[in-house]
Design a protein around this motif. Structure first.
Motif, PDB file in Angstrom:
ATOM      1  N   ARG A  92       0.829  -1.195   0.000  1.00  0.00           N
ATOM      2  CA  ARG A  92       0.000   0.000   0.000  1.00  0.00           C
ATOM      3  C   ARG A  92       0.869   1.253   0.000  1.00  0.00           C
ATOM      4  O   ARG A  92       0.591   2.213  -0.697  1.00  0.00           O
ATOM      5  CB  ARG A  92      -0.921  -0.011   1.216  1.00  0.00           C
ATOM      6  CG  ARG A  92      -2.130   0.851   1.018  1.00  0.00           C
ATOM      7  CD  ARG A  92      -3.012   0.801   2.243  1.00  0.00           C
ATOM      8  NE  ARG A  92      -3.952   1.900   2.191  1.00  0.00           N
ATOM      9  CZ  ARG A  92      -5.222   1.781   1.837  1.00  0.00           C
ATOM     10  NH1 ARG A  92      -5.704   0.610   1.535  1.00  0.00           N
ATOM     11  NH2 ARG A  92      -6.014   2.823   1.797  1.00  0.00           N
TER      12      ARG A  92
ATOM     13  N   LYS B 173      -6.146  -2.895  -4.431  1.00  0.00           N
ATOM     14  CA  LYS B 173      -7.510  -2.575  -3.994  1.00  0.00           C
ATOM     15  C   LYS B 173      -8.001  -1.333  -4.716  1.00  0.00           C
ATOM     16  O   LYS B 173      -7.324  -0.309  -4.731  1.00  0.00           O
ATOM     17  CB  LYS B 173      -7.522  -2.320  -2.487  1.00  0.00           C
ATOM     18  CG  LYS B 173      -7.712  -3.575  -1.678  1.00  0.00           C
ATOM     19  CD  LYS B 173      -9.184  -3.768  -1.321  1.00  0.00           C
ATOM     20  CE  LYS B 173      -9.475  -5.128  -0.747  1.00  0.00           C
ATOM     21  NZ  LYS B 173      -9.717  -6.170  -1.716  1.00  0.00           N
ATOM     22  N   GLU B 174      -9.182  -1.448  -5.281  1.00  0.00           N
ATOM     23  CA  GLU B 174      -9.759  -0.320  -6.008  1.00  0.00           C
ATOM     24  C   GLU B 174      -9.886   0.911  -5.110  1.00  0.00           C
ATOM     25  O   GLU B 174      -9.691   2.032  -5.537  1.00  0.00           O
ATOM     26  CB  GLU B 174     -11.147  -0.691  -6.546  1.00  0.00           C
ATOM     27  CG  GLU B 174     -11.115  -1.517  -7.800  1.00  0.00           C
ATOM     28  CD  GLU B 174     -10.829  -2.992  -7.541  1.00  0.00           C
ATOM     29  OE1 GLU B 174     -10.587  -3.352  -6.368  1.00  0.00           O
ATOM     30  OE2 GLU B 174     -10.834  -3.770  -8.501  1.00  0.00           O
ATOM     31  N   GLY B 175     -10.223   0.644  -3.844  1.00  0.00           N
ATOM     32  CA  GLY B 175     -10.405   1.747  -2.901  1.00  0.00           C
ATOM     33  C   GLY B 175      -9.113   2.480  -2.590  1.00  0.00           C
ATOM     34  O   GLY B 175      -9.127   3.555  -2.007  1.00  0.00           O
TER      35      GLY B 175
ATOM     36  N   TYR C 230      -7.575   4.597  -6.769  1.00  0.00           N
ATOM     37  CA  TYR C 230      -8.020   5.915  -7.228  1.00  0.00           C
ATOM     38  C   TYR C 230      -7.511   7.052  -6.341  1.00  0.00           C
ATOM     39  O   TYR C 230      -7.045   8.070  -6.872  1.00  0.00           O
ATOM     40  CB  TYR C 230      -9.541   5.944  -7.435  1.00  0.00           C
ATOM     41  CG  TYR C 230      -9.908   5.161  -8.680  1.00  0.00           C
ATOM     42  CD1 TYR C 230      -9.654   5.684  -9.940  1.00  0.00           C
ATOM     43  CD2 TYR C 230     -10.420   3.871  -8.596  1.00  0.00           C
ATOM     44  CE1 TYR C 230      -9.932   4.951 -11.086  1.00  0.00           C
ATOM     45  CE2 TYR C 230     -10.696   3.129  -9.739  1.00  0.00           C
ATOM     46  CZ  TYR C 230     -10.450   3.680 -10.987  1.00  0.00           C
ATOM     47  OH  TYR C 230     -10.706   2.956 -12.119  1.00  0.00           O
TER      48      TYR C 230
ATOM     49  N   GLU D  84     -15.591   8.306 -13.605  1.00  0.00           N
ATOM     50  CA  GLU D  84     -14.441   7.408 -13.506  1.00  0.00           C
ATOM     51  C   GLU D  84     -14.856   6.060 -12.911  1.00  0.00           C
ATOM     52  O   GLU D  84     -14.438   5.009 -13.382  1.00  0.00           O
ATOM     53  CB  GLU D  84     -13.357   8.068 -12.648  1.00  0.00           C
ATOM     54  CG  GLU D  84     -12.041   7.337 -12.736  1.00  0.00           C
ATOM     55  CD  GLU D  84     -10.878   8.174 -12.245  1.00  0.00           C
ATOM     56  OE1 GLU D  84     -11.076   8.980 -11.319  1.00  0.00           O
ATOM     57  OE2 GLU D  84      -9.768   8.010 -12.780  1.00  0.00           O
TER      58      GLU D  84
ATOM     59  N   HIS E 279     -14.965   2.234 -14.569  1.00  0.00           N
ATOM     60  CA  HIS E 279     -14.261   1.136 -13.887  1.00  0.00           C
ATOM     61  C   HIS E 279     -15.201  -0.055 -13.675  1.00  0.00           C
ATOM     62  O   HIS E 279     -14.872  -1.182 -14.018  1.00  0.00           O
ATOM     63  CB  HIS E 279     -13.735   1.628 -12.538  1.00  0.00           C
ATOM     64  CG  HIS E 279     -13.007   0.578 -11.768  1.00  0.00           C
ATOM     65  ND1 HIS E 279     -11.636   0.501 -11.743  1.00  0.00           N
ATOM     66  CD2 HIS E 279     -13.450  -0.469 -11.028  1.00  0.00           C
ATOM     67  CE1 HIS E 279     -11.274  -0.536 -11.003  1.00  0.00           C
ATOM     68  NE2 HIS E 279     -12.356  -1.131 -10.553  1.00  0.00           N
TER      69      HIS E 279
ATOM     70  N   LYS F 190     -15.235  -5.120  -3.844  1.00  0.00           N
ATOM     71  CA  LYS F 190     -13.780  -4.960  -3.936  1.00  0.00           C
ATOM     72  C   LYS F 190     -13.322  -3.605  -3.423  1.00  0.00           C
ATOM     73  O   LYS F 190     -12.144  -3.401  -3.152  1.00  0.00           O
ATOM     74  CB  LYS F 190     -13.320  -5.140  -5.383  1.00  0.00           C
ATOM     75  CG  LYS F 190     -13.457  -6.572  -5.859  1.00  0.00           C
ATOM     76  CD  LYS F 190     -12.852  -6.737  -7.234  1.00  0.00           C
ATOM     77  CE  LYS F 190     -13.132  -8.125  -7.787  1.00  0.00           C
ATOM     78  NZ  LYS F 190     -12.843  -8.195  -9.221  1.00  0.00           N
ATOM     79  N   PHE F 191     -14.246  -2.662  -3.335  1.00  0.00           N
ATOM     80  CA  PHE F 191     -13.875  -1.340  -2.828  1.00  0.00           C
ATOM     81  C   PHE F 191     -13.777  -1.312  -1.302  1.00  0.00           C
ATOM     82  O   PHE F 191     -13.417  -0.304  -0.721  1.00  0.00           O
ATOM     83  CB  PHE F 191     -14.882  -0.283  -3.314  1.00  0.00           C
ATOM     84  CG  PHE F 191     -14.592   0.205  -4.703  1.00  0.00           C
ATOM     85  CD1 PHE F 191     -13.835   1.341  -4.905  1.00  0.00           C
ATOM     86  CD2 PHE F 191     -15.059  -0.489  -5.803  1.00  0.00           C
ATOM     87  CE1 PHE F 191     -13.551   1.788  -6.189  1.00  0.00           C
ATOM     88  CE2 PHE F 191     -14.777  -0.053  -7.088  1.00  0.00           C
ATOM     89  CZ  PHE F 191     -14.025   1.083  -7.285  1.00  0.00           C
ATOM     90  N   GLY F 192     -14.129  -2.429  -0.677  1.00  0.00           N
ATOM     91  CA  GLY F 192     -13.995  -2.510   0.772  1.00  0.00           C
ATOM     92  C   GLY F 192     -15.254  -2.082   1.506  1.00  0.00           C
ATOM     93  O   GLY F 192     -16.242  -1.695   0.882  1.00  0.00           O
TER      94      GLY F 192
ATOM     95  N   GLY G   8     -16.946   1.297   0.899  1.00  0.00           N
ATOM     96  CA  GLY G   8     -17.412   1.584  -0.451  1.00  0.00           C
ATOM     97  C   GLY G   8     -16.580   2.669  -1.114  1.00  0.00           C
ATOM     98  O   GLY G   8     -15.349   2.626  -1.073  1.00  0.00           O
ATOM     99  N   PHE G   9     -17.275   3.649  -1.667  1.00  0.00           N
ATOM    100  CA  PHE G   9     -16.577   4.709  -2.402  1.00  0.00           C
ATOM    101  C   PHE G   9     -16.113   5.850  -1.496  1.00  0.00           C
ATOM    102  O   PHE G   9     -15.515   6.811  -1.964  1.00  0.00           O
ATOM    103  CB  PHE G   9     -17.488   5.299  -3.481  1.00  0.00           C
ATOM    104  CG  PHE G   9     -17.992   4.294  -4.481  1.00  0.00           C
ATOM    105  CD1 PHE G   9     -17.126   3.375  -5.049  1.00  0.00           C
ATOM    106  CD2 PHE G   9     -19.320   4.280  -4.864  1.00  0.00           C
ATOM    107  CE1 PHE G   9     -17.584   2.452  -5.976  1.00  0.00           C
ATOM    108  CE2 PHE G   9     -19.787   3.364  -5.798  1.00  0.00           C
ATOM    109  CZ  PHE G   9     -18.915   2.440  -6.349  1.00  0.00           C
TER     110      PHE G   9
ATOM    111  N   GLU H 188     -13.800   6.364   0.732  1.00  0.00           N
ATOM    112  CA  GLU H 188     -12.389   6.742   0.776  1.00  0.00           C
ATOM    113  C   GLU H 188     -11.985   7.452  -0.513  1.00  0.00           C
ATOM    114  O   GLU H 188     -11.254   8.435  -0.494  1.00  0.00           O
ATOM    115  CB  GLU H 188     -11.528   5.495   0.984  1.00  0.00           C
ATOM    116  CG  GLU H 188     -10.148   5.858   1.490  1.00  0.00           C
ATOM    117  CD  GLU H 188      -9.245   4.653   1.661  1.00  0.00           C
ATOM    118  OE1 GLU H 188      -9.736   3.512   1.575  1.00  0.00           O
ATOM    119  OE2 GLU H 188      -8.047   4.868   1.861  1.00  0.00           O
ATOM    120  N   VAL H 189     -12.489   6.930  -1.611  1.00  0.00           N
ATOM    121  CA  VAL H 189     -12.166   7.542  -2.900  1.00  0.00           C
ATOM    122  C   VAL H 189     -12.647   8.997  -2.921  1.00  0.00           C
ATOM    123  O   VAL H 189     -11.928   9.895  -3.332  1.00  0.00           O
ATOM    124  CB  VAL H 189     -12.803   6.741  -4.057  1.00  0.00           C
ATOM    125  CG1 VAL H 189     -12.451   7.362  -5.392  1.00  0.00           C
ATOM    126  CG2 VAL H 189     -12.344   5.289  -4.012  1.00  0.00           C
TER     127      VAL H 189
END
Lengths: 120, 235
Positions: free
Chosen positions: A17, A54-56, A59, B28, B32, B59-61, B64-65, B67-68
């Motif tokens: 990470r 990890k996608e999270g 990005y 984005e 994806h 998969k984003f944990g 979810g979104f 953190e992004v």
């Protein structure tokens, strides 16, 4: 490296990470522009599925590098949607060189600690 | 098998449902998810769209979104601060530095006068307040015009506009005069250096307010296109 991490008792994902931005920079430097999903797939391929990004985490790392001026973004219409491509900037290339040098040094030091060469 | 038009719309709705408010990030993430779903279909055609989407979202944990979104906000705030610096640096180069110096000198003499004559100070304060009111009116109008402009939200645009309408900024100069007025005037009388430094800092703050309120919003389109190459592709 994998073995060393085990010895250190760190989980691989934890260490990777921290190295995610190096992985991204290096990939872009070698391959030219890529999009997010492509990066996750390429890393998976290269490590034979051993490492999945990890996608999270991907990005945020991409956006951080972009804000720092290490990456630029372009957008293209692909199929019925818009895709964002990332590419490395000259500043990003310099950053890659610096960070890889740091990483090399780190690995060399780990080697010395874990595998001390006895010299007489 | 490809993700179709209506499924793309569903994906946009899905990101909105999971607290991704801004169109730039939605786009984005939609791309994806669509790519990942298509990849699943390549392996197994019978998997349903919804099922495939759930698998990818996991998969984003657990967050979810979230953190992004948070990290995107941080990255763009950083970019915005850099932008302010870039603009401010211009004031230390010709020709803008002349303006900076002249204003500092003018303020210096105004303060000197003000120490002699309280009336000047009162006028200065009144002018600051007037500027504040005018500014407030301009911003209310501008924001109204903006709101009628469709529903796609761009995060960087929001940062520019919300800081741009940061009316509190105009309180900074007003506060400055207040401080000078109520506290150590004696000290100011004795020390021209103090007045000079005060004037300079005061003008600098004024410049920052000006940059945030007028310069950057005026060039907003340019900065948005730079930040979002997709800005021109949609609409």
């Amino acid at each position: 490296m994998y073995i060393y991490l085990r010895i250190l008792g760190m989980s691989t994902s934890q260490l990777y990470r921290g190295s995610l931005s190096i992985i991204i920079l290096k990939l872009l430097k070698e391959n030219g522009e890529m999009y997010g999903y492509e990066i996750t797939q390429r890393v998976k391929e290269m490590t034979q599925g051993d490492l999945t990004i990890k996608e999270g985490a991907l990005y945020p790392a991409l956006h951080k590098l972009e804000a720092a001026g290490h990456l630029t973004v372009t957008a293209k219409k692909v199929d019925n949607r818009v895709r964002k491509y990332y590419d490395i900037t000259p500043k990003g290339k310099q950053e890659t060189v610096n960070r890889l040098a740091e990483l090399d040094e780190f690995l060399a030091n780990m080697q010395r600690i874990i595998n001390p060469k006895l010299s007489f | 098998m490809k993700v179709n038009e209506s499924q793309i719309a569903e994906l946009y709705a899905f990101t909105r449902k999971h607290y991704v408010e801004h169109y730039d990030l939605q786009t984005e993430l939609v791309d994806h998810l669509a790519m990942a779903i298509e990849k699943q279909w390549a392996k197994n055609e019978h998997i349903s769209f919804d099922k495939a989407l759930q698998i990818e979202f996991k998969k984003f944990g657990v967050f979810g979104f979230m953190e992004v979104v948070e990290e995107r906000q941080k990255a763009l705030s950083k970019k915005y601060s850099k932008l302010i610096w870039k603009h401010l640096k211009e004031y230390f180069k010709l020709p803008k530095i002349i303006l900076l110096l002249i204003l500092t000198v003018v303020l210096y003499y105004l303060i000197e006068l003000a120490i002699v004559d309280r009336l000047v100070l009162t006028i200065l304060l009144a002018l600051s307040l007037l500027a504040y009111v005018v500014d407030a009116v301009i911003h209310v109008k501008r924001n109204k015009a903006k709101k009628n402009n469709g529903e796609k939200k761009w995060m960087f645009e929001e940062i520019i506009r919300s800081y741009g309408s940061g009316l509190w900024l105009f309180f900074v100069p007003v506060q400055g005069i207040n401080i000078l007025n109520s506290t150590d005037v004696e000290f100011a009388v004795k020390s021209p250096v103090f007045i000079a430094v005060f004037s300079f800092v005061f003008i600098l703050l004024l410049m920052v307010s000006y940059i945030i309120q007028f310069e950057i919003p005026k060039k907003a389109e340019h900065y948005l296109e730079e930040t979002y190459p997709e800005y021109k592709l949609v609409d």
